[in-house]
Design an enzyme around this catalytic site. Structure first.
Site, PDB file in Angstrom:
ATOM      1  N   LYS A  53      -3.783 -23.029 -40.910  1.00 48.81           N
ATOM      2  CA  LYS A  53      -4.268 -23.424 -42.237  1.00 48.81           C
ATOM      3  C   LYS A  53      -4.726 -22.204 -43.040  1.00 48.81           C
ATOM      4  CE  LYS A  53      -2.779 -26.542 -40.998  1.00 48.81           C
ATOM      5  NZ  LYS A  53      -2.242 -27.076 -39.728  1.00 48.81           N
ATOM      6  N   HIS A 443     -12.243 -40.401 -63.611  1.00 50.31           N
ATOM      7  CA  HIS A 443     -11.143 -39.863 -64.407  1.00 50.31           C
ATOM      8  C   HIS A 443     -11.516 -38.490 -64.928  1.00 50.31           C
ATOM      9  CE1 HIS A 443      -7.754 -39.731 -67.148  1.00 50.31           C
ATOM     10  NE2 HIS A 443      -8.603 -39.319 -68.079  1.00 50.31           N
TER      11      HIS A 443
HETATM   12  P1  FAD Z   1      -6.599 -27.991 -26.707  1.00 50.74           P
HETATM   13  O1  FAD Z   1      -7.066 -27.709 -28.078  1.00 50.74           O
HETATM   14  O2  FAD Z   1      -5.210 -27.616 -26.351  1.00 50.74           O
HETATM   15  O3  FAD Z   1      -7.626 -27.272 -25.738  1.00 50.74           O
HETATM   16  C1  FAD Z   1      -7.467 -27.250 -24.364  1.00 50.74           C
HETATM   17  C2  FAD Z   1      -8.216 -26.065 -23.808  1.00 50.74           C
HETATM   18  O4  FAD Z   1      -8.277 -26.199 -22.403  1.00 50.74           O
HETATM   19  C3  FAD Z   1      -7.554 -24.713 -24.054  1.00 50.74           C
HETATM   20  O5  FAD Z   1      -8.457 -23.827 -24.678  1.00 50.74           O
HETATM   21  C4  FAD Z   1      -7.173 -24.208 -22.665  1.00 50.74           C
HETATM   22  O6  FAD Z   1      -7.337 -22.794 -22.518  1.00 50.74           O
HETATM   23  C5  FAD Z   1      -8.179 -24.928 -21.805  1.00 50.74           C
HETATM   24  N1  FAD Z   1      -7.746 -25.130 -20.416  1.00 50.74           N
HETATM   25  C6  FAD Z   1      -6.600 -25.687 -19.972  1.00 50.74           C
HETATM   26  N2  FAD Z   1      -6.598 -25.783 -18.621  1.00 50.74           N
HETATM   27  C7  FAD Z   1      -7.781 -25.269 -18.213  1.00 50.74           C
HETATM   28  C8  FAD Z   1      -8.381 -25.104 -16.952  1.00 50.74           C
HETATM   29  N3  FAD Z   1      -7.803 -25.529 -15.814  1.00 50.74           N
HETATM   30  N4  FAD Z   1      -9.608 -24.501 -16.890  1.00 50.74           N
HETATM   31  C9  FAD Z   1     -10.231 -24.077 -18.020  1.00 50.74           C
HETATM   32  N5  FAD Z   1      -9.717 -24.243 -19.248  1.00 50.74           N
HETATM   33  C10 FAD Z   1      -8.517 -24.834 -19.345  1.00 50.74           C
HETATM   34  N6  FAD Z   1      -3.797 -30.895 -35.159  1.00 50.74           N
HETATM   35  C11 FAD Z   1      -4.388 -31.414 -36.251  1.00 50.74           C
HETATM   36  O7  FAD Z   1      -5.011 -32.481 -36.165  1.00 50.74           O
HETATM   37  N7  FAD Z   1      -4.329 -30.784 -37.468  1.00 50.74           N
HETATM   38  C12 FAD Z   1      -3.658 -29.617 -37.618  1.00 50.74           C
HETATM   39  O8  FAD Z   1      -3.619 -29.080 -38.727  1.00 50.74           O
HETATM   40  C13 FAD Z   1      -3.013 -29.059 -36.496  1.00 50.74           C
HETATM   41  N8  FAD Z   1      -2.333 -27.899 -36.600  1.00 50.74           N
HETATM   42  C14 FAD Z   1      -1.746 -27.355 -35.490  1.00 50.74           C
HETATM   43  C15 FAD Z   1      -1.036 -26.170 -35.641  1.00 50.74           C
HETATM   44  C16 FAD Z   1      -0.414 -25.601 -34.542  1.00 50.74           C
HETATM   45  C17 FAD Z   1       0.347 -24.309 -34.705  1.00 50.74           C
HETATM   46  C18 FAD Z   1      -0.542 -26.211 -33.260  1.00 50.74           C
HETATM   47  C19 FAD Z   1       0.085 -25.582 -32.059  1.00 50.74           C
HETATM   48  C20 FAD Z   1      -1.239 -27.391 -33.114  1.00 50.74           C
HETATM   49  C21 FAD Z   1      -1.840 -27.986 -34.230  1.00 50.74           C
HETATM   50  N9  FAD Z   1      -2.536 -29.188 -34.142  1.00 50.74           N
HETATM   51  C22 FAD Z   1      -3.116 -29.733 -35.255  1.00 50.74           C
HETATM   52  C23 FAD Z   1      -2.683 -29.891 -32.869  1.00 50.74           C
HETATM   53  C24 FAD Z   1      -4.071 -29.611 -32.254  1.00 50.74           C
HETATM   54  O9  FAD Z   1      -4.213 -28.219 -32.078  1.00 50.74           O
HETATM   55  C25 FAD Z   1      -4.224 -30.334 -30.925  1.00 50.74           C
HETATM   56  O10 FAD Z   1      -3.961 -31.718 -31.102  1.00 50.74           O
HETATM   57  C26 FAD Z   1      -5.634 -30.171 -30.381  1.00 50.74           C
HETATM   58  O11 FAD Z   1      -5.948 -28.814 -30.207  1.00 50.74           O
HETATM   59  C27 FAD Z   1      -5.781 -30.905 -29.044  1.00 50.74           C
HETATM   60  O12 FAD Z   1      -7.076 -30.729 -28.570  1.00 50.74           O
HETATM   61  P2  FAD Z   1      -7.428 -30.797 -27.003  1.00 50.74           P
HETATM   62  O13 FAD Z   1      -8.905 -30.663 -26.945  1.00 50.74           O
HETATM   63  O14 FAD Z   1      -6.795 -31.974 -26.412  1.00 50.74           O
HETATM   64  O15 FAD Z   1      -6.726 -29.537 -26.340  1.00 50.74           O
HETATM   65  P1  NAD Z   2       7.206 -32.365 -33.720  1.00 46.44           P
HETATM   66  O1  NAD Z   2       7.397 -33.400 -32.712  1.00 46.44           O
HETATM   67  O2  NAD Z   2       6.400 -32.646 -34.931  1.00 46.44           O
HETATM   68  O3  NAD Z   2       8.633 -31.870 -34.255  1.00 46.44           O
HETATM   69  C1  NAD Z   2       9.626 -31.400 -33.406  1.00 46.44           C
HETATM   70  C2  NAD Z   2      10.959 -31.533 -34.132  1.00 46.44           C
HETATM   71  O4  NAD Z   2      11.937 -30.851 -33.385  1.00 46.44           O
HETATM   72  C3  NAD Z   2      11.424 -32.974 -34.263  1.00 46.44           C
HETATM   73  O5  NAD Z   2      11.767 -33.205 -35.609  1.00 46.44           O
HETATM   74  C4  NAD Z   2      12.625 -33.059 -33.345  1.00 46.44           C
HETATM   75  O6  NAD Z   2      13.603 -33.968 -33.783  1.00 46.44           O
HETATM   76  C5  NAD Z   2      13.124 -31.623 -33.399  1.00 46.44           C
HETATM   77  N1  NAD Z   2      13.943 -31.198 -32.258  1.00 46.44           N
HETATM   78  C6  NAD Z   2      13.717 -31.455 -30.938  1.00 46.44           C
HETATM   79  N2  NAD Z   2      14.658 -30.856 -30.181  1.00 46.44           N
HETATM   80  C7  NAD Z   2      15.488 -30.199 -31.039  1.00 46.44           C
HETATM   81  C8  NAD Z   2      16.637 -29.384 -30.878  1.00 46.44           C
HETATM   82  N3  NAD Z   2      17.134 -29.118 -29.686  1.00 46.44           N
HETATM   83  N4  NAD Z   2      17.227 -28.863 -31.971  1.00 46.44           N
HETATM   84  C9  NAD Z   2      16.728 -29.129 -33.212  1.00 46.44           C
HETATM   85  N5  NAD Z   2      15.638 -29.890 -33.420  1.00 46.44           N
HETATM   86  C10 NAD Z   2      15.018 -30.410 -32.355  1.00 46.44           C
HETATM   87  O7  NAD Z   2       6.630 -31.097 -32.926  1.00 46.44           O
HETATM   88  P2  NAD Z   2       6.017 -29.729 -33.437  1.00 46.44           P
HETATM   89  O8  NAD Z   2       6.318 -29.505 -34.863  1.00 46.44           O
HETATM   90  O9  NAD Z   2       6.422 -28.713 -32.434  1.00 46.44           O
HETATM   91  O10 NAD Z   2       4.468 -29.995 -33.291  1.00 46.44           O
HETATM   92  C11 NAD Z   2       3.881 -30.268 -32.004  1.00 46.44           C
HETATM   93  C12 NAD Z   2       2.646 -31.097 -32.116  1.00 46.44           C
HETATM   94  O11 NAD Z   2       1.600 -30.381 -32.758  1.00 46.44           O
HETATM   95  C13 NAD Z   2       2.898 -32.346 -32.918  1.00 46.44           C
HETATM   96  O12 NAD Z   2       2.692 -33.451 -32.072  1.00 46.44           O
HETATM   97  C14 NAD Z   2       1.894 -32.350 -34.012  1.00 46.44           C
HETATM   98  O13 NAD Z   2       1.192 -33.563 -34.057  1.00 46.44           O
HETATM   99  C15 NAD Z   2       0.935 -31.209 -33.689  1.00 46.44           C
HETATM  100  N6  NAD Z   2       0.697 -30.477 -34.933  1.00 46.44           N
HETATM  101  C16 NAD Z   2       0.022 -31.115 -35.932  1.00 46.44           C
HETATM  102  C17 NAD Z   2      -0.169 -30.485 -37.135  1.00 46.44           C
HETATM  103  C18 NAD Z   2      -0.881 -31.204 -38.221  1.00 46.44           C
HETATM  104  O14 NAD Z   2      -1.532 -32.212 -37.951  1.00 46.44           O
HETATM  105  N7  NAD Z   2      -0.815 -30.743 -39.467  1.00 46.44           N
HETATM  106  C19 NAD Z   2       0.326 -29.208 -37.351  1.00 46.44           C
HETATM  107  C20 NAD Z   2       1.025 -28.601 -36.325  1.00 46.44           C
HETATM  108  C21 NAD Z   2       1.189 -29.248 -35.113  1.00 46.44           C
END
Ligand code: FAD
Ligand code: NAD
Length: 464
Positions: A53, A443
């Protein structure tokens, strides 16, 4: 040897884990949280929501200053990108947020056990050779990147979202595999900064799971912004060299292959539950066919005293879903009752314009044979949107044909992620479209588009 004992040990400090730990501590439990990363906050704060973000916000400002200011009467001179500075800002945002969780842990007297947590028994977690006794364990270990077979992510030329948040120069040609949330958000960042971005998507539309009309509109808008799309196409190979990456693409339904080359390839085809080295086998915690930990409605695994929340269990992989599960679980452990309505978890894509969705899509309603009415209103007809020069998109509200109860809302447009909150709150209380339409909206605001869409459900919008 057991050193210290707790009421609750949470493994993982992402939004699921840290929120659960804080709520449990507020309720009087003695809590520790295990985290192996050097900083708290999990995927979300370190390599997910927050850094992405930050880059979306800064790249949007750069793009607007460069290409949008002239249109609204601002002469800004020569706008230059300072990518190092932009990355430094992003890193400072991450640092402030992760330090913030450290502060909250201290404030709530939560012990951070640094290292990898291994479940040794249903009441013992080992961290760095020390065993800790606990009444309950919460697994909140999150998720990890999915890779494609035969495509090796080296985080240099072929990157996951983690590498795409740290590129040290703007690629000339970038291929994004996957037109989902990550592909579009990070594809937008690099496109705004000057890369030619091609998104290769397996399905025939981007943003799978979203409402069909929104998916189509998003595709049109992003194309106009300069993103290229290869839909119904799969990448069958990607080979990195010192010069770049050579890719082979094939139609999803099979057919003639084509070649493509890029400087950087972003693999964004989803994420998978992460349970490596956790010791699930020591106690026999069951996982499903996708490796996600199986739980009941109250987040309990098949083993007494062991629970799981967040990305590591079924459901949308979203930070706010993980957070809500963390709170509800802590309250259940305190003897209270708790419940999450998974139909009411909003999803937001932070592109420009944003895309936001809650409840059921039109396709889902059709499939389940529910009769519904649709109200749609375009941002183009809203005074504030005009004043902001942000005319793309619309709000669409779906309501039950008989009762008028709102069943879903889908928005593409400026501030969609903020606008959806009003509908989320309304739906939580069983709102009708008429309730929203009769609520006084200030508004000139973008919220008026939500009100007009609610009026449109009954065929009586004012401003079109
Ligand atoms: P995580 O955030 O994955 O945290 C798990 C933690 O556990 C990690 O820090 C890991 O190091 C630790 N861990 C794992 N195994 C062990 C172990 N055995 N011992 C100690 N520590 C351990 N979601 C949104 O809602 N809005 C967004 O805008 C958004 N943007 C995203 C952008 C990107 C690029 C990505 C990759 C994801 C995004 N997501 C977003 C998804 C969001 O990050 C996840 O849904 C969220 O972080 C899940 O939270 P969690 O607590 O389940 O796990
Ligand atoms: P996603 O599931 O949103 O999208 C993956 C896409 O890849 C799908 O459209 C799928 O059809 C396509 N795909 C799969 N295999 C393919 C292939 N071989 N060739 C071409 N296309 C293929 O997954 P993501 O974008 O990797 O995000 C992962 C997770 O992280 C999501 O579940 C999302 O909820 C979370 N996330 C959330 C936010 C947010 O809330 N703004 C931002 C980033 C990530």
């Amino acid at each position: 040897m057991s050193e210290k004992s707790y009421d609750l040990i949470v493994i993982g400090s992402g939004p699921g884990g840290y929120v659960c730990a804080i709520r449990a501590s507020q309720l009087g439990m003695k809590v520790a949280c295990v985290e192996k990363r050097d900083t708290l906050g999990g995927t979300c704060l370190n390599i997910g929501c927050i850094p992405s973000k930050a880059l979306l916000s800064t790249s949007e400002k750069y793009h607007e200053a460069k290409d949008g200011f002239a249109e609204i009467g601002i002469k800004a001179g020569k706008i230059e990108l300072d990518l190092k500075g932009m990355m430094k800002f992003k890193d400072s945002v991450v640092g402030a947020n992760t330090k913030g969780i450290e502060f909250l842990f201290k404030k709530n007297k939560i012990d951070w056990l640094k290292g990898t947590g291994v479940i040794k028994a249903k009441d013992i977690v080992e961290v760095g050779g020390t065993e800790y006794k606990t009444k309950n364990i919460v697994i909140a270990t999150g998720s990890d990147v999915v890779s494609l077979s035969g495509i090796e992510i080296d985080e240099k030329r072929i990157v996951s979202s983690t590498g795409a948040l740290e590129l040290d120069s703007v690629p000339k040609e970038m291929v994004v595999i996957g037109g989902g949330v990550i592909g579009l958000e990070l594809g937008s960042v690099w496109s705004r900064l000057g890369a030619n971005v091609t998104v290769v998507e397996f399905q025939d539309q981007i943003l799978p799971g979203m409402d069909g009309e929104i998916r189509k509109e998003a595709g049109k808008i992003f194309k106009r912004q300069g993103l290229k799309f290869k839909l119904s196409t799969k990448v069958t190979s990607a080979k990195a060299s010192t010069k770049g990456v050579d890719l082979t693409l094939e139609p999803a339904a099979g057919g003639k292959a084509e070649k493509l080359s890029a400087d950087i390839v972003l693999v964004a085809v989803g994420r998978k539950a992460y349970t490596d080295a956790l010791g699930l086998e020591n106690v026999g915690v069951e996982v499903d066919e996708r490796g996600r930990i199986k739980t009941d409605q109250h987040f309990k695994t098949n083993i007494e005293g062991i629970y799981a929340i967040g990305d590591v269990i079924a459901g949308p992989m979203l930070a706010h879903k993980a957070e809500d599960e963390g709170v509800v679980l802590a309250e259940i452990l305190d003897g209270q009752s708790g419940h999450i309505d998974y139909n009411l978890i909003p999803g937001v894509v932070y592109t420009w314009p944003e895309v936001a969705s809650i409840g059921q899509t039109e396709e889902q309603l059709k499939e389940s044979g529910i009769k519904y009415k649709t109200g749609k209103f375009p941002f183009m007809a809203n005074g504030r949107a005009r004043a902001m020069n942000a005319l793309d998109g619309f709000v669409k509200i779906l309501a039950d044909a008989k009762t008028d109860r709102v069943l879903g809302c889908h928005i593409i447009g400026p501030e969609a992620g903020t606008l959806i909150a009003e509908v989320a709150l309304g739906m939580e209380f069983g709102t009708s479209a008429e309730d929203i339409a009769r609520t006084c909206h200030a508004h000139p605001t973008l919220e008026e588009v939500v009100k007009e869409a609610a009026l449109a459900v009954d065929g009586r919008p004012i401003h079109v």
